[in-house]
Enzyme design. Structure first.
Site, PDB file in Angstrom:
ATOM      1  N   SER A 542       0.806  -1.269  -0.104  1.00  0.00           N
ATOM      2  CA  SER A 542       0.003   0.140   0.053  1.00  0.00           C
ATOM      3  C   SER A 542       0.952   1.340  -0.096  1.00  0.00           C
ATOM      4  O   SER A 542       2.069   1.092   0.480  1.00  0.00           O
ATOM      5  CB  SER A 542      -0.984   0.108   1.164  1.00  0.00           C
ATOM      6  OG  SER A 542      -0.091   0.085   2.420  1.00  0.00           O
ATOM      7  N   GLY A 544       0.960   5.793  -1.468  1.00  0.00           N
ATOM      8  CA  GLY A 544       0.202   7.018  -1.602  1.00  0.00           C
ATOM      9  C   GLY A 544      -0.659   7.135  -2.861  1.00  0.00           C
ATOM     10  O   GLY A 544      -1.551   7.652  -2.968  1.00  0.00           O
ATOM     11  N   ASP A 661      12.264   7.432  -9.015  1.00  0.00           N
ATOM     12  CA  ASP A 661      11.981   6.774  -7.631  1.00  0.00           C
ATOM     13  C   ASP A 661      12.733   5.367  -7.349  1.00  0.00           C
ATOM     14  O   ASP A 661      12.100   4.464  -6.997  1.00  0.00           O
ATOM     15  CB  ASP A 661      10.303   6.881  -7.536  1.00  0.00           C
ATOM     16  CG  ASP A 661      10.129   6.346  -5.728  1.00  0.00           C
ATOM     17  OD1 ASP A 661      10.954   6.802  -5.164  1.00  0.00           O
ATOM     18  OD2 ASP A 661       8.855   5.871  -5.758  1.00  0.00           O
TER      19      ASP A 661
END
Length: 882
Positions: A542, A544, A661
């Protein structure tokens, strides 16, 4: 006569005989001169050899299988007997033919003067021919200027230092397969009549792209295979084990194999085979056989409703015959129909082909094939509404369960129905008697068909009218008041009434089924994915952007379903934009990138379906207290795999993709050593021209490059910095920023001689230990000495090079992978470009973001606080789920 005199006379006679035989026997020489001729008969006793290169590395020969059998004029590598060039391999000359060299060059002719092969017309009379030690056969004029060379006319083999220009190709005898160099790649082609592509260099896991430039030529040397630009700079490269001589050959089955010769012995060492998959060739099995990889072996079976043919391969079980283009001139279209290959069956060339149409229905795709006389069948994907035609020739098929096969839908093969032979009695006068009976019957039949068609159309319009009213009533009664806010991503966490997952209603855009974009992966319905995930019950991540659930598709394969709470965090708002990006991402295939298997877009629901990596992310075995410790070699394999995946994103795709990222949580592992980069599907897609304008901050604190803080342009070197941070964590086995520190240092390293302790900021400690030459102390303590210092030294140096403050000083990801593999010399880190790490480590500057970012989510938002924050946020708090 005395015995001594008899012996003397015998010796003189022997010398005369030997001299006579030597005058008649062929003389091996480096040069040939005009008026030379040779045949397989007069050189038979010498194996057809008639001249050597200077050091005898190569020789020219008239090779034949047996006496009085056809021969081929060839150049052969002496130590290994490998044929590296042939003049007439496709059409061997009869043993009575003769090879000649005269002022017009080389030629092979029959006794009656018929020329079977010859060099092109020369600009000047030939004076000599010479075989060089490189294996190049050249023809010289009187000034010793080369007018023709075999290197300019390659057949199926390429040697070290030999160039293959863009637009040129290697081909097998008979021209069944070609390796062609284009201005952007090197590709393998099959069925030259239609040039079906089944492999390209840029899709191979071993390649790197160093430059965005047009390819001028391909060449190999002792260190690898390269595609060069016209300026001589490397565009593509494949690093290979060093060797003395490189021999590249296109085999008769279509495989491109690179071998090396070390300089000793008679064996060639195989360095590369492409394609390497057991089912990746168009002829892996016989025609229409389905190739399936099981337990490291390939099996061949006919698809459903097909059976083994007496001619080999498969044919329809109902007795119809597969259509052949040879029947185009006398075809009867009324006899043509199609047989389905069933689900789960693909075709390798479709992986590299573009659809002939998109956004059209099945009937249109079928009509495309029916209207093309050379079309043998088609593949239609209902999810992307894409149509792929198979023309002129079809080989074996492949199971779609094999990794890397694109989802091109279901295949259909064009067949000819077996015609009914009329009886003899019906051919004569009886045909004229039947005509008055048949005509009225046909008219009545056509009238009935017209009435049925008109009634069907009326019924469909009536149903659409009623269903439209129902949808209108449903939409007006269920549409939430805050739909606009949810759509714009202002508060994606708020669920709408009636939907526990935060999705409801329909999009303001057109229905997703009406969006037709070429190359879309499989489109799943919401109910499909709810069933696959047991109503989203097994949550594995899980963050953002939403949640990730484990699921299992009907074909028993496991998947990871990412349910996005808003359209990619507000980056893609509408269905069309979402599908456009998915089409690009879905067509990216690399062994070190997580494969996107499909997607779902219904109403406001946005879901991505990825292949499942059963070992999870790198952070679990690297930072977790439980479980076995990652050994050093496994860590380096992970580092190299991740580097290769990022290199492909940067230079291997049609559009440059900057991940933005890179972190351990986005490096996923699978049993058997699989290493794959994830979440690149949510990265920003940019072209090289746009890269300097992309400056919106995103990523994870602790891995952000300095250019994020200065609003400088973001490029692929931004990912290199993040990778350097990850590589340091792989070396140490801990997060780069730790709360506790030994020795009282507030985030610095211990200066004691016994070790670095639990440092507060590991990159600074790595820099200081590099300056002291103490590398072994940087390795993970849990390895307990099971690593060599020189190996740690190499990894630390590579990591520090990635962390240079100036992006221009950082290496490319391709160079990083090559350095870690040992294929490239490691460059030395520049201390003056790394001093900023000391500022980060000692707390003068925020180590992972700007001083105005408090770490909630680094995606462009800022906080009003100006205080520098050192709190470490978990990666999932500032990034999306895997």
């Amino acid at each position: 006569m005395a015995p001594t005199l008899r012996c003397l006379l015998f010796f003189i006679f022997f010398l005369l005989l030997l001299r006579r035989r030597a005058a008649a026997a062929p003389v091996f020489t480096e040069f040939l001169y005009p008026n030379f001729s040779a045949s397989s008969v007069n050189y038979l006793e010498k194996g057809g050899i008639f001249f050597y290169s200077n050091t005898s590395t190569f020789y020219g020969t008239l090779s034949s299988q047996a006496p009085q059998s056809p021969f081929v004029f060839s150049i052969v590598h002496s130590p290994t007997s490998a044929v590296v060039w042939s003049a007439n391999a496709a059409k061997p000359a009869p043993y009575t033919a003769e090879l000649s060299f005269n002022a017009t060059g080389f030629s092979i002719s029959l006794p009656d003067g018929t020329v079977l092969w010859a060099t092109p017309k020369l600009p000047r009379p030939a004076n000599a021919a010479c075989l060089l030690d490189s294996g190049n056969l050249i023809v010289l004029d009187a000034a010793n200027v080369s007018m023709w060379q075999s290197f300019a006319y390659p057949t199926d083999t390429l040697l070290s230092s030999q160039r293959l220009p863009s637009g040129s190709y290697l081909s097998t005898p008979g021209d069944d397969y070609r390796l062609m160099v284009t201005d952007s790649d090197a590709v393998l082609l099959w069925s030259i009549g239609d040039a079906q592509q089944f492999w390209r260099l840029s899709s191979d896991i071993r390649f790197f792209k160093d430059l965005n430039s047009q390819v001028a030529y391909m060449a190999a040397n002792e260190s690898g295979l390269y595609l060069f630009s016209s300026a001589g700079t490397v565009v593509f490269e494949v690093s290979l084990p060093p060797t003395k001589l490189r021999i590249l050959k296109l085999e008769s089955n279509g495989q491109f194999i690179i071998k090396g010769y070390s300089g000793t012995g008679s064996a060639l060492d195989q360095a590369l085979v492409a394609p390497s998959g057991l089912c990746d060739l168009p002829s892996s099995c016989k025609q229409l056989d389905v190739c399936t990889v099981q337990n490291q072996a390939a099996t061949c079976n006919c698809p459903a409703s097909f059976t083994a043919s007496h001619n080999g391969g498969c044919a329809p079980s109902d007795g119809s015959t597969v259509f052949s283009p040879s029947g185009c001139t006398s075809r009867n279209k009324s006899q043509e129909s199609y047989r389905s290959l069933g689900g789960g069956v693909g075709y390798i060339p479709n992986k590299f082909a573009s659809p002939v149409s998109s956004g059209r229905d099945f009937a249109s795709c079928r009509d495309f094939c029916s209207g093309n006389c050379t079309c043998l069948g088609f593949f239609y994907s209902a999810s992307s509404q894409s149509c792929f035609l198979v023309k002129k020739q079809i080989g074996s098929l492949v199971s779609n369960t094999n990794d890397g096969v694109s989802d091109t839908g279901v295949g259909y093969i064009k067949v000819l129905e077996t015609p009914q032979t009329p009886s003899v009695s019906s051919r004569g006068s009886s045909s004229s008697n039947l005509l008055p009976i048949l005509l009225p019957s046909i008219a009545v039949f056509l009238l009935i068909i017209v009435l049925i068609f008109a009634g069907t159309q009326w019924h469909r319009r009536r149903r659409r009218h009623h269903s439209g009213k129902r949808r209108s009533r449903t939409s007006s009664s269920s549409k939430p008041s805050n739909m606009k806010d949810i759509y714009l991503g202002r508060n994606p966490a708020w669920p709408s009434p009636g939907d526990e997952h935060g999705f409801t209603g329909d999009d303001s855009n057109s229905d997703s089924d009406e969006i037709s974009i070429p190359g879309l992966p499989t489109r799943f319905t919401y109910s499909d994915l709810a069933s696959a995930t047991d109503n989203f019950s097994v949550k594995i991540g899980s963050g953002g952007f939403g949640e990730v659930f484990k699921g299992q598709l009907p074909d028993k394969s496991f998947v990871a379903v990412k349910r996005i709470s808003a359209a990619l965090g507000g980056g893609v708002h509408g269905k069309k934009e979402f599908c456009t990006e998915i089409a690009v991402i879905g067509n990216i295939h690399h062994v070190n990138l997580v494969r996107l298997r499909g997607f779902c877009t219904e109403g406001r629901r946005r879901m991505l379906v990825y292949e499942y990596m059963n070992r999870g992310s790198l952070e679990r075995p690297l930072f977790g207290a439980a479980g076995p410790v990652l050994e050093w070699q496994e860590r380096m394999d992970i580092a190299i795999g991740a580097a290769r995946g990022l290199a492909y994103l940067h230079f291997g795709c049609d559009q440059k993709i900057i991940h933005c990222d890179v972190k351990p949580e986005n490096i996923l592992l699978h049993d058997g050593g699989g290493v794959k980069i994830s979440d690149f599907g949510l990265a920003k897609l940019i072209s090289p021209e746009q890269s300097s304008f992309f400056t919106t901050m995103r990523g994870t604190r602790g891995y952000l490059a300095p250019e994020w803080l200065t609003n400088s342009s973001i490029s692929d070197r931004t990912d290199v910095y993040s990778y350097g941070m990850v590589l340091l964590e792989i070396i140490r086995g801990r997060k780069n920023r730790t709360v506790e520190s030994s020795g009282g240092g507030g985030g610095g390293s211990s200066s004691g001689g016994s070790g670095i302790g639990e440092v507060g900021y590991f990159p600074m400690a790595a820099l200081e230990m590099h300056e002291r030459g103490r590398y072994l102390e940087l390795a993970d303590r849990r390895l307990e000495g099971r690593v060599r210092e020189e190996d740690v030294r190499l990894a630390v140096k590579v990591a520090l090079c990635c962390l240079h403050e100036d992006p221009g000083l950082r290496p490319t990801m391709a160079s990083v992978a090559a350095m870690l593999e040992g294929a490239m010399e490691v460059t030395q880190p520049r201390p003056e470009a790394l001093n900023f790490l000391r500022l980060y480590g000692r707390g003068f500057v925020d180590y992972g973001g700007s001083s105005t970012t408090t770490g909630e989510q680094v995606t462009g938002t800022t906080s009003s606080s100006s205080a520098v924050s050192y709190s470490y946020m978990t990666s999932q708090e500032v990034s999306g789920p895997r």
